[in-house]
Design a protein around this motif. Sequence first.
Motif, PDB file in Angstrom:
ATOM      1  N   THR A 262       0.838  -1.200   0.000  1.00  8.67           N
ATOM      2  CA  THR A 262       0.000   0.000   0.000  1.00  8.67           C
ATOM      3  C   THR A 262       0.873   1.250   0.000  1.00  8.67           C
ATOM      4  OG1 THR A 262      -1.771  -1.144   1.199  1.00  8.67           O
ATOM      5  CG2 THR A 262      -1.798   1.264   1.233  1.00  8.67           C
ATOM      6  N   ILE A 263       1.922   1.230   0.816  1.00 11.26           N
ATOM      7  CA  ILE A 263       2.850   2.369   0.856  1.00 11.26           C
ATOM      8  C   ILE A 263       3.539   2.529  -0.495  1.00 11.26           C
ATOM      9  CG2 ILE A 263       4.989   3.224   1.899  1.00 11.26           C
ATOM     10  CD1 ILE A 263       4.106   1.860   4.512  1.00 11.26           C
ATOM     11  N   LEU A 264       3.899   1.411  -1.125  1.00 18.56           N
ATOM     12  CA  LEU A 264       4.510   1.467  -2.454  1.00 18.56           C
ATOM     13  C   LEU A 264       3.571   2.161  -3.434  1.00 18.56           C
ATOM     14  CD1 LEU A 264       6.636   0.708  -4.576  1.00 18.56           C
ATOM     15  CD2 LEU A 264       5.490  -1.513  -4.791  1.00 18.56           C
ATOM     16  N   ARG A 265       2.274   1.855  -3.344  1.00 13.56           N
ATOM     17  CA  ARG A 265       1.311   2.492  -4.244  1.00 13.56           C
ATOM     18  C   ARG A 265       1.269   4.000  -4.021  1.00 13.56           C
ATOM     19  NH1 ARG A 265      -2.246  -0.587  -3.244  1.00 13.56           N
ATOM     20  NH2 ARG A 265      -4.011   0.381  -2.188  1.00 13.56           N
ATOM     21  N   LEU A 266       1.333   4.419  -2.773  1.00 11.72           N
ATOM     22  CA  LEU A 266       1.354   5.847  -2.464  1.00 11.72           C
ATOM     23  C   LEU A 266       2.611   6.519  -3.013  1.00 11.72           C
ATOM     24  CD1 LEU A 266       0.044   5.768   1.224  1.00 11.72           C
ATOM     25  CD2 LEU A 266      -1.086   6.915  -0.706  1.00 11.72           C
ATOM     26  N   VAL A 267       3.742   5.811  -2.939  1.00 15.15           N
ATOM     27  CA  VAL A 267       5.003   6.356  -3.455  1.00 15.15           C
ATOM     28  C   VAL A 267       4.963   6.454  -4.975  1.00 15.15           C
ATOM     29  CG1 VAL A 267       7.475   5.898  -3.692  1.00 15.15           C
ATOM     30  CG2 VAL A 267       6.356   5.564  -1.483  1.00 15.15           C
ATOM     31  N   LEU A 268       4.310   5.501  -5.621  1.00 14.29           N
ATOM     32  CA  LEU A 268       4.259   5.486  -7.075  1.00 14.29           C
ATOM     33  C   LEU A 268       3.392   6.611  -7.642  1.00 14.29           C
ATOM     34  CD1 LEU A 268       3.925   1.653  -7.821  1.00 14.29           C
ATOM     35  CD2 LEU A 268       5.881   3.130  -8.323  1.00 14.29           C
ATOM     36  N   VAL A 269       2.441   7.111  -6.853  1.00 18.10           N
ATOM     37  CA  VAL A 269       1.539   8.155  -7.361  1.00 18.10           C
ATOM     38  C   VAL A 269       2.301   9.405  -7.817  1.00 18.10           C
ATOM     39  CG1 VAL A 269      -0.337   9.739  -6.765  1.00 18.10           C
ATOM     40  CG2 VAL A 269      -0.488   7.333  -6.128  1.00 18.10           C
ATOM     41  N   PRO A 270       3.161  10.018  -6.972  1.00 13.48           N
ATOM     42  CA  PRO A 270       3.883  11.203  -7.448  1.00 13.48           C
ATOM     43  C   PRO A 270       4.847  10.887  -8.589  1.00 13.48           C
ATOM     44  CG  PRO A 270       4.687  10.537  -5.282  1.00 13.48           C
ATOM     45  CD  PRO A 270       3.434   9.754  -5.541  1.00 13.48           C
ATOM     46  N   LEU A 271       5.427   9.690  -8.595  1.00 16.30           N
ATOM     47  CA  LEU A 271       6.307   9.310  -9.698  1.00 16.30           C
ATOM     48  C   LEU A 271       5.514   9.232 -11.004  1.00 16.30           C
ATOM     49  CD1 LEU A 271       8.465   6.514  -8.000  1.00 16.30           C
ATOM     50  CD2 LEU A 271       9.043   8.933  -8.342  1.00 16.30           C
ATOM     51  N   PHE A 272       4.309   8.681 -10.913  1.00 15.66           N
ATOM     52  CA  PHE A 272       3.436   8.610 -12.080  1.00 15.66           C
ATOM     53  C   PHE A 272       3.089  10.001 -12.592  1.00 15.66           C
ATOM     54  CE2 PHE A 272      -1.148   9.212 -12.919  1.00 15.66           C
ATOM     55  CZ  PHE A 272      -1.185   8.770 -14.237  1.00 15.66           C
ATOM     56  N   VAL A 273       2.767  10.913 -11.666  1.00 16.83           N
ATOM     57  CA  VAL A 273       2.399  12.280 -12.056  1.00 16.83           C
ATOM     58  C   VAL A 273       3.567  12.964 -12.765  1.00 16.83           C
ATOM     59  CG1 VAL A 273       1.775  14.565 -11.181  1.00 16.83           C
ATOM     60  CG2 VAL A 273       0.655  12.521 -10.260  1.00 16.83           C
ATOM     61  N   VAL A 274       4.772  12.818 -12.229  1.00 13.66           N
ATOM     62  CA  VAL A 274       5.949  13.419 -12.854  1.00 13.66           C
ATOM     63  C   VAL A 274       6.131  12.874 -14.267  1.00 13.66           C
ATOM     64  CG1 VAL A 274       8.466  13.551 -12.783  1.00 13.66           C
ATOM     65  CG2 VAL A 274       7.141  13.911 -10.691  1.00 13.66           C
ATOM     66  N   ALA A 275       6.036  11.555 -14.431  1.00 15.62           N
ATOM     67  CA  ALA A 275       6.211  10.945 -15.751  1.00 15.62           C
ATOM     68  C   ALA A 275       5.136  11.426 -16.714  1.00 15.62           C
ATOM     69  CB  ALA A 275       6.166   9.422 -15.632  1.00 15.62           C
TER      70      ALA A 275
ATOM     71  N   THR B 116      -0.878  -3.385  -7.445  1.00 17.97           N
ATOM     72  CA  THR B 116      -0.598  -3.559  -6.017  1.00 17.97           C
ATOM     73  C   THR B 116      -1.870  -3.493  -5.194  1.00 17.97           C
ATOM     74  OG1 THR B 116      -0.214  -1.186  -5.597  1.00 17.97           O
ATOM     75  CG2 THR B 116       1.684  -2.512  -6.266  1.00 17.97           C
ATOM     76  N   ASP B 117      -2.905  -2.819  -5.730  1.00 17.77           N
ATOM     77  CA  ASP B 117      -4.172  -2.728  -5.007  1.00 17.77           C
ATOM     78  C   ASP B 117      -4.787  -4.107  -4.822  1.00 17.77           C
ATOM     79  OD1 ASP B 117      -6.473  -1.763  -3.795  1.00 17.77           O
ATOM     80  OD2 ASP B 117      -7.479  -1.409  -5.703  1.00 17.77           O
ATOM     81  N   ASN B 118      -4.783  -4.912  -5.887  1.00 16.17           N
ATOM     82  CA  ASN B 118      -5.335  -6.266  -5.787  1.00 16.17           C
ATOM     83  C   ASN B 118      -4.457  -7.165  -4.943  1.00 16.17           C
ATOM     84  OD1 ASN B 118      -7.594  -5.788  -7.448  1.00 16.17           O
ATOM     85  ND2 ASN B 118      -6.358  -6.040  -9.286  1.00 16.17           N
ATOM     86  N   VAL B 119      -3.137  -7.014  -5.082  1.00 14.88           N
ATOM     87  CA  VAL B 119      -2.206  -7.902  -4.379  1.00 14.88           C
ATOM     88  C   VAL B 119      -2.231  -7.639  -2.880  1.00 14.88           C
ATOM     89  CG1 VAL B 119       0.200  -8.588  -4.115  1.00 14.88           C
ATOM     90  CG2 VAL B 119      -0.722  -8.132  -6.393  1.00 14.88           C
ATOM     91  N   ASP B 120      -2.208  -6.365  -2.458  1.00 20.04           N
ATOM     92  CA  ASP B 120      -2.145  -6.099  -1.015  1.00 20.04           C
ATOM     93  C   ASP B 120      -3.412  -6.557  -0.306  1.00 20.04           C
ATOM     94  OD1 ASP B 120      -3.970  -4.122  -1.641  1.00 20.04           O
ATOM     95  OD2 ASP B 120      -2.704  -2.449  -1.059  1.00 20.04           O
ATOM     96  N   GLY B 121      -4.556  -6.415  -0.972  1.00 20.46           N
ATOM     97  CA  GLY B 121      -5.804  -6.891  -0.358  1.00 20.46           C
ATOM     98  C   GLY B 121      -5.819  -8.396  -0.207  1.00 20.46           C
ATOM     99  N   TRP B 122      -5.353  -9.108  -1.239  1.00 21.80           N
ATOM    100  CA  TRP B 122      -5.321 -10.567  -1.180  1.00 21.80           C
ATOM    101  C   TRP B 122      -4.360 -11.033  -0.099  1.00 21.80           C
ATOM    102  CZ3 TRP B 122      -1.457 -14.212  -1.808  1.00 21.80           C
ATOM    103  CH2 TRP B 122      -1.880 -15.540  -1.905  1.00 21.80           C
ATOM    104  N   VAL B 123      -3.187 -10.426  -0.035  1.00 22.97           N
ATOM    105  CA  VAL B 123      -2.188 -10.814   0.968  1.00 22.97           C
ATOM    106  C   VAL B 123      -2.723 -10.565   2.375  1.00 22.97           C
ATOM    107  CG1 VAL B 123       0.081 -10.245   1.931  1.00 22.97           C
ATOM    108  CG2 VAL B 123      -0.202 -10.473  -0.536  1.00 22.97           C
ATOM    109  N   ALA B 124      -3.366  -9.419   2.582  1.00 22.49           N
ATOM    110  CA  ALA B 124      -3.888  -9.086   3.914  1.00 22.49           C
ATOM    111  C   ALA B 124      -4.931 -10.091   4.366  1.00 22.49           C
ATOM    112  CB  ALA B 124      -4.468  -7.674   3.909  1.00 22.49           C
TER     113      ALA B 124
END
Length: 213
Positions: free
Chosen positions: A35-48, A76-84
């Motif tokens: 989940t934290i990785l997804r949050l980190v990827l958001v600004p990287l996505f915006v920059v790209a 990661t949204d699907n994976v983190d929910g399944w893992v949890a």
Amino acid sequence: MTAGSGDAAAGDPGNPAVPATPAAPSTWNVANLLTILRLVLVPLFVVALFVAGTDDGAEGVWRYVAAGLFLLAALTDNVDGWVARRYDLITDFGKIADPIADKALIGAALVGLSILGELPWWVTIVIAARELGVTLLRFWVIRYGVIPASRGGKAKTLAQVVAIFMLLLPLPGVLDVISWGVLWVAVALTVATGLDYLVRAVRLRLAARHAVS
């Protein structure tokens, strides 16, 4: 048996007659890290995405980078929910951070595409208003119960992700038309599921009030 021995027996994890209370999962578990990785990827996505906007528009290599980052974050949204759920790693942090990460990703993509002039602002406003409205409805009925996610809601999210991913890619004419078709489906599901959530929230409150009275 004395009071002291009784207390010891009840609290003794080695006593087979008394099941030990399972320890709460750590906040720093795999599901939450995703989940934290997804949050980190958001600004990287915006920059790209915006770098792509200055690099020959949708044809630049950065546009593929933006699309890849968006897809990775969405997965990661699907994976983190399944893992949890699979490994019992559900935490209060995850319950709060997961929906925030989802809305941040979708919202950033919609706003970014609208700023670049590739998506009508009304589409972004409709989807954002629906998500905000559902969030407010959750707080409105939280003391009466939790409304579970519906199949329509899951289909809405999937349609949004597919449509945004396709719009991010520099697709040829026919596929571009398909991407807009998927987007209209996503908008329709967004509105329909929002109204459905409103109806269910009102029914939940009325049922709870009738039960009390």
